[in-house]
Design a protein around this motif. Sequence first.
Motif, PDB file in Angstrom:
ATOM      1  N   ALA A  37      93.027  -9.594   9.136  1.00 29.44           N
ATOM      2  CA  ALA A  37      92.676 -10.885   9.737  1.00 29.44           C
ATOM      3  C   ALA A  37      93.675 -11.271  10.824  1.00 29.44           C
ATOM      4  O   ALA A  37      93.287 -11.702  11.921  1.00 29.44           O
ATOM      5  N   ALA A  38      94.962 -11.121  10.528  1.00 26.49           N
ATOM      6  CA  ALA A  38      95.989 -11.456  11.521  1.00 26.49           C
ATOM      7  C   ALA A  38      95.876 -10.546  12.741  1.00 26.49           C
ATOM      8  O   ALA A  38      96.061 -10.992  13.885  1.00 26.49           O
ATOM      9  N   SER A  39      95.547  -9.286  12.507  1.00 26.11           N
ATOM     10  CA  SER A  39      95.400  -8.342  13.621  1.00 26.11           C
ATOM     11  C   SER A  39      94.209  -8.712  14.495  1.00 26.11           C
ATOM     12  O   SER A  39      94.277  -8.620  15.732  1.00 26.11           O
ATOM     13  N   MET A  40      93.103  -9.131  13.859  1.00 29.23           N
ATOM     14  CA  MET A  40      91.925  -9.541  14.626  1.00 29.23           C
ATOM     15  C   MET A  40      92.234 -10.748  15.505  1.00 29.23           C
ATOM     16  O   MET A  40      91.851 -10.798  16.680  1.00 29.23           O
ATOM     17  N   LEU A  41      92.936 -11.728  14.938  1.00 34.33           N
ATOM     18  CA  LEU A  41      93.261 -12.923  15.714  1.00 34.33           C
ATOM     19  C   LEU A  41      94.217 -12.595  16.861  1.00 34.33           C
ATOM     20  O   LEU A  41      94.076 -13.122  17.970  1.00 34.33           O
ATOM     21  N   HIS A  42      95.184 -11.727  16.591  1.00 32.28           N
ATOM     22  CA  HIS A  42      96.110 -11.361  17.659  1.00 32.28           C
ATOM     23  C   HIS A  42      95.418 -10.512  18.722  1.00 32.28           C
ATOM     24  O   HIS A  42      95.714 -10.643  19.920  1.00 32.28           O
ATOM     25  N   ALA A  43      94.491  -9.666  18.284  1.00 29.39           N
ATOM     26  CA  ALA A  43      93.727  -8.898  19.274  1.00 29.39           C
ATOM     27  C   ALA A  43      92.964  -9.839  20.193  1.00 29.39           C
ATOM     28  O   ALA A  43      92.867  -9.614  21.404  1.00 29.39           O
ATOM     29  N   ALA A  44      92.445 -10.928  19.614  1.00 28.58           N
ATOM     30  CA  ALA A  44      91.691 -11.899  20.407  1.00 28.58           C
ATOM     31  C   ALA A  44      92.571 -12.562  21.461  1.00 28.58           C
ATOM     32  O   ALA A  44      92.177 -12.688  22.627  1.00 28.58           O
ATOM     33  N   ILE A  45      93.766 -12.983  21.062  1.00 31.58           N
ATOM     34  CA  ILE A  45      94.622 -13.687  22.028  1.00 31.58           C
ATOM     35  C   ILE A  45      95.312 -12.722  22.992  1.00 31.58           C
ATOM     36  O   ILE A  45      95.820 -13.149  24.034  1.00 31.58           O
ATOM     37  N   TRP A  46      95.336 -11.433  22.650  1.00 29.54           N
ATOM     38  CA  TRP A  46      95.877 -10.450  23.591  1.00 29.54           C
ATOM     39  C   TRP A  46      94.823 -10.032  24.614  1.00 29.54           C
ATOM     40  O   TRP A  46      95.143  -9.738  25.764  1.00 29.54           O
ATOM     41  N   ILE A  47      93.561  -9.981  24.186  1.00 28.87           N
ATOM     42  CA  ILE A  47      92.490  -9.543  25.090  1.00 28.87           C
ATOM     43  C   ILE A  47      92.300 -10.533  26.224  1.00 28.87           C
ATOM     44  O   ILE A  47      92.071 -10.159  27.374  1.00 28.87           O
ATOM     45  N   TYR A 137      88.388 -22.178  18.900  1.00 29.83           N
ATOM     46  CA  TYR A 137      89.651 -21.715  19.453  1.00 29.83           C
ATOM     47  C   TYR A 137      89.649 -21.908  20.965  1.00 29.83           C
ATOM     48  O   TYR A 137      88.871 -21.279  21.678  1.00 29.83           O
ATOM     49  N   GLU A 138      90.529 -22.772  21.417  1.00 30.56           N
ATOM     50  CA  GLU A 138      90.642 -22.995  22.848  1.00 30.56           C
ATOM     51  C   GLU A 138      91.405 -21.845  23.495  1.00 30.56           C
ATOM     52  O   GLU A 138      92.293 -21.259  22.897  1.00 30.56           O
ATOM     53  N   GLY A 139      91.058 -21.549  24.726  1.00 29.86           N
ATOM     54  CA  GLY A 139      91.771 -20.527  25.476  1.00 29.86           C
ATOM     55  C   GLY A 139      91.178 -19.145  25.364  1.00 29.86           C
ATOM     56  O   GLY A 139      91.652 -18.210  26.003  1.00 29.86           O
ATOM     57  N   LEU A 140      90.139 -18.982  24.532  1.00 31.40           N
ATOM     58  CA  LEU A 140      89.526 -17.667  24.373  1.00 31.40           C
ATOM     59  C   LEU A 140      88.208 -17.615  25.129  1.00 31.40           C
ATOM     60  O   LEU A 140      87.466 -18.587  25.182  1.00 31.40           O
ATOM     61  N   SER A 141      87.913 -16.464  25.706  1.00 30.75           N
ATOM     62  CA  SER A 141      86.634 -16.288  26.396  1.00 30.75           C
ATOM     63  C   SER A 141      86.034 -14.937  26.032  1.00 30.75           C
ATOM     64  O   SER A 141      85.037 -14.864  25.312  1.00 30.75           O
ATOM     65  N   HIS A 142      86.658 -13.845  26.482  1.00 27.76           N
ATOM     66  CA  HIS A 142      86.129 -12.514  26.206  1.00 27.76           C
ATOM     67  C   HIS A 142      86.168 -12.178  24.714  1.00 27.76           C
ATOM     68  O   HIS A 142      85.300 -11.469  24.198  1.00 27.76           O
ATOM     69  N   SER A 143      87.170 -12.662  24.024  1.00 27.22           N
ATOM     70  CA  SER A 143      87.353 -12.314  22.610  1.00 27.22           C
ATOM     71  C   SER A 143      86.850 -13.406  21.672  1.00 27.22           C
ATOM     72  O   SER A 143      87.156 -13.390  20.484  1.00 27.22           O
ATOM     73  N   TYR A 144      86.084 -14.337  22.211  1.00 28.88           N
ATOM     74  CA  TYR A 144      85.661 -15.499  21.425  1.00 28.88           C
ATOM     75  C   TYR A 144      84.858 -15.091  20.192  1.00 28.88           C
ATOM     76  O   TYR A 144      85.053 -15.624  19.105  1.00 28.88           O
ATOM     77  N   VAL A 145      83.963 -14.128  20.363  1.00 29.43           N
ATOM     78  CA  VAL A 145      83.116 -13.693  19.246  1.00 29.43           C
ATOM     79  C   VAL A 145      83.964 -13.123  18.119  1.00 29.43           C
ATOM     80  O   VAL A 145      83.704 -13.365  16.936  1.00 29.43           O
ATOM     81  N   LEU A 146      84.998 -12.382  18.467  1.00 27.45           N
ATOM     82  CA  LEU A 146      85.878 -11.783  17.463  1.00 27.45           C
ATOM     83  C   LEU A 146      86.552 -12.856  16.620  1.00 27.45           C
ATOM     84  O   LEU A 146      86.544 -12.802  15.385  1.00 27.45           O
ATOM     85  N   ALA A 147      87.116 -13.856  17.276  1.00 29.33           N
ATOM     86  CA  ALA A 147      87.823 -14.916  16.566  1.00 29.33           C
ATOM     87  C   ALA A 147      86.870 -15.792  15.760  1.00 29.33           C
ATOM     88  O   ALA A 147      87.156 -16.170  14.619  1.00 29.33           O
ATOM     89  N   VAL A 148      85.722 -16.100  16.345  1.00 29.59           N
ATOM     90  CA  VAL A 148      84.763 -16.972  15.663  1.00 29.59           C
ATOM     91  C   VAL A 148      84.162 -16.277  14.439  1.00 29.59           C
ATOM     92  O   VAL A 148      83.919 -16.913  13.408  1.00 29.59           O
ATOM     93  N   LEU A 150      85.636 -14.238  12.464  1.00 27.52           N
ATOM     94  CA  LEU A 150      86.621 -14.379  11.395  1.00 27.52           C
ATOM     95  C   LEU A 150      86.654 -15.812  10.880  1.00 27.52           C
ATOM     96  O   LEU A 150      86.799 -16.048   9.674  1.00 27.52           O
ATOM     97  N   MET A 151      86.491 -16.768  11.776  1.00 26.77           N
ATOM     98  CA  MET A 151      86.485 -18.174  11.374  1.00 26.77           C
ATOM     99  C   MET A 151      85.312 -18.469  10.439  1.00 26.77           C
ATOM    100  O   MET A 151      85.473 -19.140   9.410  1.00 26.77           O
ATOM    101  N   VAL A 152      84.139 -17.962  10.775  1.00 24.03           N
ATOM    102  CA  VAL A 152      82.960 -18.184   9.937  1.00 24.03           C
ATOM    103  C   VAL A 152      83.176 -17.575   8.554  1.00 24.03           C
ATOM    104  O   VAL A 152      82.883 -18.201   7.527  1.00 24.03           O
TER     105      VAL A 152
END
Length: 252
Positions: A37-47, A137-148, A150-152
């Motif tokens: 989970a932490a890796s997915m979120l970090h991948a989102a903010i790195w992408i 999650y504010e600030g995400l665009s390309h990786s929004y689906v990935l983060a969302v 996980l949120m769901v």
Amino acid sequence: MTERPPVKPSWVDRLIDWIDRLPSPAWVFYLVMYVVAASMLHAAIWIDPVVPVGTLSTTWMVNAIWAVLSVVFIDYLKVAVGRSLDKFAPLVADKPTEFAALRHRMTEMPARPVFWMTVITGLAIVAGIASDPAFAYEGLSHSYVLAVSLMVFSYCFTPVVLYLSIRLLASVTRAYGLLDEVDVLSQRPLYAFSRLTLQAGLLWLVIVNLGIGTMVFVGDAGDAQERAISIGFTALGIVIAFTSSLYPLRGC
């Protein structure tokens, strides 16, 4: 008279049972689950990138806990329920059928309500995000689906945890209702569920304090509506925590 067959266990119960049957301890699975989970979120903010690649974010590492916490909560309670029932069993040794039904009720949740709880919660989150992308999650665009995604997954367990807590409290009342008489010289089994409900209360306090800590120390306070929602859930958690801790005294 034909007895009603036990209800089909929920997908959450089947998930927990599968985890507990793994050759490794459950905590190993949950640790791996948190790392994923932490890796997915970090991948989102790195992408996107919100932060430079390779930078670890305290906020997102804490947010990843929510992907695991509810599942751990449910698993822990199911184990605690089994121990409490084993202690209570000698008091109702003459009622094996009723006790078996009680055990099933306290260790398995019905499939249909849990299914619809998780589906409706997931759809509500998606609807909220669709109406206001900043809802998630504010600030995400390309990786929004990935983060969302996980949120769901993380928050669809929230109503299940609440449902399980209420179901257990109601079942404690049913358990004490099976008693025909009380041996005043051997009252210890009467408190078989005290430890269970105390643990449930403490777990709710953990959730409440983690929510407060996340909002105050690692996240922004949000707007007035977000603060109101957070305060509402915090108040609900506190009520459930103290109710869970004190409820067994009502039955003794």
